[in-house]
Scaffold this motif. Structure first.
Motif: not given
Ligand code: PLP
Length: 349
Positions: A287-303, A321-329
């Motif tokens: 639907t309108n919600i996207v959750y992305i996960d960041l790989a541990p080795g990326l050096g950038v966490d979710a915040p 810590a490694r999950r980001v949500r994006a919602v469309t509207h």
């Protein structure tokens, strides 16, 4: 800083000029005294839409769920719900604080469970045990990635609950998204439930407001608890007018939000170190919600990612810590999605 895409939630939408006009033109009264014609019209229209006898307009989705829970239960009862459900995660412990209820949480993929899980969770009748009273299903499931329940599973869950003497409540904060995604009418999706709550202030774009629907007797109790919880509003036709406008004009367009979320999910998952959360990777963005996960080795966490995106005018929500949500509207168009994709590429690329 200019915000080009605020994807934190579909609650961030602001009323459109046409919606504001409808609000200003609304006929008003005192709804606590029962004579705001616009609130009355909204409640009748919503009840029809979800196929129930009556409805009650409330200030928030949380109050909709909590007033419904209070109306279905008494202190010492037990509610069966998924551990990732809104009533467990995001309503401040409401079932315990306001209704004196325990929640027996179930686990399962994408925030869902099945009739076997319900059967195993129901208590035997015995003075030692809490009384299993209510099953709550969330559709679409927020923490499950905007996941849509298969209607066959919903019917089996509700049939099992009913056979064990329980009531069923549907937290349909985003039920219109489920309806547009599946093509099933709202009344079909709400059909197996004793009560249903929906939000006008999410994808539908109204500034404030939710509603609960159910039988006449149930809604009479909801109305009493709405007042007790401090949610009785006076000239709330101003808000009901926005909700009526949203039901009229902002439902079909949810398909655009879904298409944009699918594109956003697909493009972000091609950025190195980024993947869709496993459930969405398997089934696609529903639907309108996207959750992305960041790989541990990326050096950038979710915040940190979200902070750097914000500098570029793109807002997303870290939910772990490694999950980001994006919602469309309805306040994010194709250019906003392009900007979001570019911003993630430039931070992580
Ligand atoms: C947003 C939401 C609610 C209600 O939230 P409020 O902020 O109180 O309006 C309830 N259930 C779900 C699944 C939600 O996403």
């Amino acid at each position: 800083m200019v915000i080009t895409a605020d994807l934190r939630s579909d609650t961030v939408t602001r009323p459109t000029p046409a919606m504001r006009e409808a609000m200003m033109a609304a006929e008003l009264g005192d709804d606590v005294l029962g004579d705001d014609p616009t609130v009355r019209a909204l409640e009748a229209r919503f009840a029809r839409e979800v196929g129930k006898a009556a409805a009650c307009f409330v200030p928030s989705g949380t109050m909709a769920n909590q007033a419904a829970i209070r109306a279905h239960t008494e202190p010492g009862d037990e509610i069966i719900a998924h551990e990732d459900s809104h009533i467990v995660q995001y309503e401040g412990g409401g079932p315990a604080a306001l209704s004196g209820c325990l929640v027996r949480v179930l686990r399962g993929e994408r925030g869902q469970f099945d009739e076997g899980d319900v059967e195993r969770a129901v208590r035997a009748v015995n003075d030692h045990f809490p009384v299993s009273k209510l099953v709550v299903v969330e559709n679409t499931q927020n923490r499950g990635g905007g996941a849509v329940w298969a209607q066959g599973r919903v019917e089996a869950v509700c049939a099992t609950a009913k056979a064990r003497g329980m009531k069923c409540h549907l937290d349909g904060a985003r039920l219109w998204n489920a309806s547009v995604a599946t093509g099933a009418p709202m009344r079909t999706l709400a059909g197996p439930f004793d009560s249903v709550s929906c939000c006008f202030s999410k994808g539908l774009g109204a500034p404030v407001g939710s509603a609960v629907a159910g039988s006449e007797a149930f809604i009479a109790r909801v109305r009493r608890f709405r007042k007790q919880f401090g949610g009785g509003m006076r000239q709330s036709g101003l808000l009901a007018a926005a909700a009526l406008f949203a039901m009229e004009h902002h439902v079909a367009r949810l398909a655009d939000d879904h298409a944009r979320a699918a594109r956003l999910g697909a493009e972000l998952s091609r950025v190195g170190g980024v993947s869709l959360d496993p459930a969405q990777a398997a089934r696609g963005v529903e639907t309108n919600i996207v959750y992305i996960d960041l790989a541990p080795g990326l050096g950038v966490d979710a915040p940190a990612l979200c902070e750097r995106l914000a500098v570029r005018g793109v807002l997303m929500l870290p939910t772990g810590a490694r999950r980001v949500r994006a919602v469309t509207h309805l306040d994010v168009d194709d250019r906003g999605i392009d900007a979001a994709i570019d911003a993630v590429r430039s931070v992580l690329g």
